[in-house]
Design a protein around this motif. Structure first.
Motif, mmCIF file in Angstrom:
data_model
loop_
_atom_site.group_PDB
_atom_site.id
_atom_site.type_symbol
_atom_site.label_atom_id
_atom_site.label_comp_id
_atom_site.label_asym_id
_atom_site.label_seq_id
_atom_site.Cartn_x
_atom_site.Cartn_y
_atom_site.Cartn_z
ATOM 1 N N LEU A 1 -5.518 0.972 10.376
ATOM 2 C CA LEU A 1 -4.488 1.725 9.665
ATOM 3 C C LEU A 1 -3.360 0.823 9.172
ATOM 4 C CD1 LEU A 1 -4.375 4.971 11.838
ATOM 5 C CD2 LEU A 1 -5.593 4.561 9.682
ATOM 6 N N LYS A 2 -3.068 -0.228 9.932
ATOM 7 C CA LYS A 2 -2.054 -1.193 9.499
ATOM 8 C C LYS A 2 -2.521 -1.908 8.226
ATOM 9 C CE LYS A 2 0.732 -5.044 11.220
ATOM 10 N NZ LYS A 2 0.393 -6.246 10.497
ATOM 11 N N ILE B 1 -3.364 -8.196 -11.233
ATOM 12 C CA ILE B 1 -4.662 -8.640 -10.710
ATOM 13 C C ILE B 1 -4.524 -9.101 -9.258
ATOM 14 C CG2 ILE B 1 -6.435 -10.440 -10.926
ATOM 15 C CD1 ILE B 1 -5.924 -10.212 -14.034
ATOM 16 N N THR B 2 -3.482 -9.865 -8.981
ATOM 17 C CA THR B 2 -3.264 -10.368 -7.620
ATOM 18 C C THR B 2 -3.001 -9.232 -6.644
ATOM 19 O OG1 THR B 2 -2.393 -12.452 -8.472
ATOM 20 C CG2 THR B 2 -1.810 -11.878 -6.201
ATOM 21 N N TYR B 3 -2.066 -8.352 -6.987
ATOM 22 C CA TYR B 3 -1.732 -7.246 -6.083
ATOM 23 C C TYR B 3 -2.925 -6.321 -5.869
ATOM 24 C CZ TYR B 3 3.114 -8.578 -7.306
ATOM 25 O OH TYR B 3 4.286 -9.255 -7.529
ATOM 26 N N ALA B 4 -3.656 -6.013 -6.936
ATOM 27 C CA ALA B 4 -4.822 -5.135 -6.819
ATOM 28 C C ALA B 4 -5.908 -5.802 -5.981
ATOM 29 C CB ALA B 4 -5.358 -4.774 -8.207
ATOM 30 N N GLY B 5 -6.093 -7.095 -6.166
ATOM 31 C CA GLY B 5 -7.083 -7.828 -5.365
ATOM 32 C C GLY B 5 -6.731 -7.820 -3.892
ATOM 33 N N LEU B 6 -5.461 -8.025 -3.593
ATOM 34 C CA LEU B 6 -5.015 -7.962 -2.198
ATOM 35 C C LEU B 6 -5.220 -6.567 -1.629
ATOM 36 C CD1 LEU B 6 -1.726 -10.061 -2.404
ATOM 37 C CD2 LEU B 6 -3.780 -10.640 -1.091
ATOM 38 N N ALA B 7 -4.897 -5.554 -2.417
ATOM 39 C CA ALA B 7 -5.082 -4.175 -1.957
ATOM 40 C C ALA B 7 -6.544 -3.919 -1.602
ATOM 41 C CB ALA B 7 -4.614 -3.183 -3.026
ATOM 42 N N LYS B 8 -7.447 -4.335 -2.484
ATOM 43 C CA LYS B 8 -8.875 -4.125 -2.215
ATOM 44 C C LYS B 8 -9.292 -4.834 -0.933
ATOM 45 C CE LYS B 8 -10.222 -5.407 -6.398
ATOM 46 N NZ LYS B 8 -11.111 -5.703 -7.547
ATOM 47 N N SER B 9 -8.824 -6.054 -0.744
ATOM 48 C CA SER B 9 -9.179 -6.811 0.463
ATOM 49 C C SER B 9 -8.660 -6.119 1.721
ATOM 50 C CB SER B 9 -8.609 -8.224 0.388
ATOM 51 O OG SER B 9 -9.247 -8.956 -0.625
ATOM 52 N N TYR B 10 -7.402 -5.684 1.680
ATOM 53 C CA TYR B 10 -6.845 -4.985 2.839
ATOM 54 C C TYR B 10 -7.601 -3.697 3.137
ATOM 55 C CZ TYR B 10 -2.695 -8.019 3.046
ATOM 56 O OH TYR B 10 -1.833 -9.081 3.188
ATOM 57 N N TYR B 11 -7.935 -2.932 2.109
ATOM 58 C CA TYR B 11 -8.683 -1.689 2.329
ATOM 59 C C TYR B 11 -10.029 -1.975 2.995
ATOM 60 C CZ TYR B 11 -5.415 0.576 -0.991
ATOM 61 O OH TYR B 11 -4.315 1.064 -1.637
ATOM 62 N N MET B 12 -10.733 -2.973 2.487
ATOM 63 C CA MET B 12 -12.059 -3.283 3.034
ATOM 64 C C MET B 12 -11.963 -3.835 4.457
ATOM 65 S SD MET B 12 -14.142 -2.170 0.854
ATOM 66 C CE MET B 12 -15.627 -2.767 1.637
ATOM 67 N N LYS C 1 -9.964 2.347 -2.342
ATOM 68 C CA LYS C 1 -9.137 3.058 -1.359
ATOM 69 C C LYS C 1 -9.708 4.445 -1.087
ATOM 70 C CE LYS C 1 -4.765 5.326 -0.700
ATOM 71 N NZ LYS C 1 -3.575 5.823 -1.363
ATOM 72 N N ILE C 2 -10.048 5.163 -2.121
ATOM 73 C CA ILE C 2 -10.599 6.512 -1.958
ATOM 74 C C ILE C 2 -11.888 6.465 -1.148
ATOM 75 C CG2 ILE C 2 -11.651 8.457 -3.195
ATOM 76 C CD1 ILE C 2 -9.564 7.797 -5.480
ATOM 77 N N MET C 3 -12.758 5.520 -1.470
ATOM 78 C CA MET C 3 -14.031 5.412 -0.755
ATOM 79 C C MET C 3 -13.819 5.015 0.711
ATOM 80 S SD MET C 3 -16.115 6.478 -2.952
ATOM 81 C CE MET C 3 -17.562 6.229 -1.964
ATOM 82 N N VAL C 4 -12.894 4.100 0.961
ATOM 83 C CA VAL C 4 -12.604 3.689 2.337
ATOM 84 C C VAL C 4 -12.085 4.880 3.139
ATOM 85 C CG1 VAL C 4 -10.968 2.329 3.724
ATOM 86 C CG2 VAL C 4 -12.291 1.224 1.910
ATOM 87 N N MET C 5 -11.183 5.655 2.564
ATOM 88 C CA MET C 5 -10.651 6.798 3.285
ATOM 89 C C MET C 5 -11.744 7.836 3.569
ATOM 90 S SD MET C 5 -7.744 5.588 3.824
ATOM 91 C CE MET C 5 -7.094 6.940 4.787
ATOM 92 N N GLU C 6 -12.648 8.011 2.619
ATOM 93 C CA GLU C 6 -13.773 8.934 2.837
ATOM 94 C C GLU C 6 -14.692 8.412 3.949
ATOM 95 O OE1 GLU C 6 -14.458 12.003 1.586
ATOM 96 O OE2 GLU C 6 -12.494 11.904 0.633
ATOM 97 N N LEU C 7 -14.958 7.119 3.949
ATOM 98 C CA LEU C 7 -15.811 6.539 4.992
ATOM 99 C C LEU C 7 -15.147 6.634 6.361
ATOM 100 C CD1 LEU C 7 -17.255 3.476 3.089
ATOM 101 C CD2 LEU C 7 -18.554 5.408 4.016
ATOM 102 N N ILE C 8 -13.851 6.447 6.416
ATOM 103 C CA ILE C 8 -13.142 6.605 7.689
ATOM 104 C C ILE C 8 -13.296 8.032 8.192
ATOM 105 C CG2 ILE C 8 -10.814 6.761 8.680
ATOM 106 C CD1 ILE C 8 -10.220 4.089 7.251
ATOM 107 N N ASP C 9 -13.220 9.012 7.307
ATOM 108 C CA ASP C 9 -13.441 10.403 7.713
ATOM 109 C C ASP C 9 -14.852 10.593 8.275
ATOM 110 O OD1 ASP C 9 -10.876 11.197 7.061
ATOM 111 O OD2 ASP C 9 -11.439 12.054 5.123
ATOM 112 N N GLY D 1 -9.594 -3.127 6.531
ATOM 113 C CA GLY D 1 -9.230 -1.970 7.344
ATOM 114 C C GLY D 1 -10.442 -1.141 7.718
ATOM 115 N N LEU D 2 -11.326 -0.951 6.758
ATOM 116 C CA LEU D 2 -12.551 -0.205 7.044
ATOM 117 C C LEU D 2 -13.387 -0.914 8.103
ATOM 118 C CD1 LEU D 2 -14.525 2.109 6.500
ATOM 119 C CD2 LEU D 2 -15.458 0.728 4.613
ATOM 120 N N MET D 3 -13.496 -2.220 8.013
ATOM 121 C CA MET D 3 -14.273 -2.979 9.001
ATOM 122 C C MET D 3 -13.672 -2.846 10.399
ATOM 123 S SD MET D 3 -15.521 -6.348 7.024
ATOM 124 C CE MET D 3 -16.331 -6.199 5.440
#
Length: 110
Positions: A41-42, A15-26, A91-99, A28-30
């Protein structure tokens, strides 16, 4: 016999790792939306690192469960798996939005 305490601890790690991943992805998109590609990208890579940690913890739990004749399904582990899958979806949605932003900028965002 499944160690319920260990299973709960692993679920909390997922839960912790997945939550951090979601936060980093979002985040990153911002940053990408603001034009800061390097920072974006970092952060997305940091999200990927956290997602991999969650995925490995999940895989280890599944492997351990398969080696026992007493599978254990808990609400906490179900929640952990839900968080893991939602991180992957984000992650998939963020990468699509970046495209989409790349196309909108005429690929100047690279």
């Amino acid at each position: 016999m499944v160690n319920v305490e260990k299973l709960s601890e692993t679920a909390m790690h997922i839960i912790t790792y997945a939550g951090l991943a979601k936060s980093y992805y979002m985040q990153g998109l911002m940053y990408y939306k603001e034009g800061n590609t390097e920072a974006a990208l970092k952060l997305i890579q940091e999200g990927e690192d956290e997602f991999i940690r969650a995925h490995h913890a999940h895989g280890e739990t599944l492997t351990n469960e398969m080696s026992t004749s007493d599978p254990q399904i808990s609400l906490l582990m179900a929640h952990a798996e839900d968080q893991l899958m939602s991180a992957e979806t984000i992650k998939i949605m963020v990468m699509e939005l970046i495209d989409v932003y790349k196309e909108k900028r005429g690929n100047k965002g690279e």
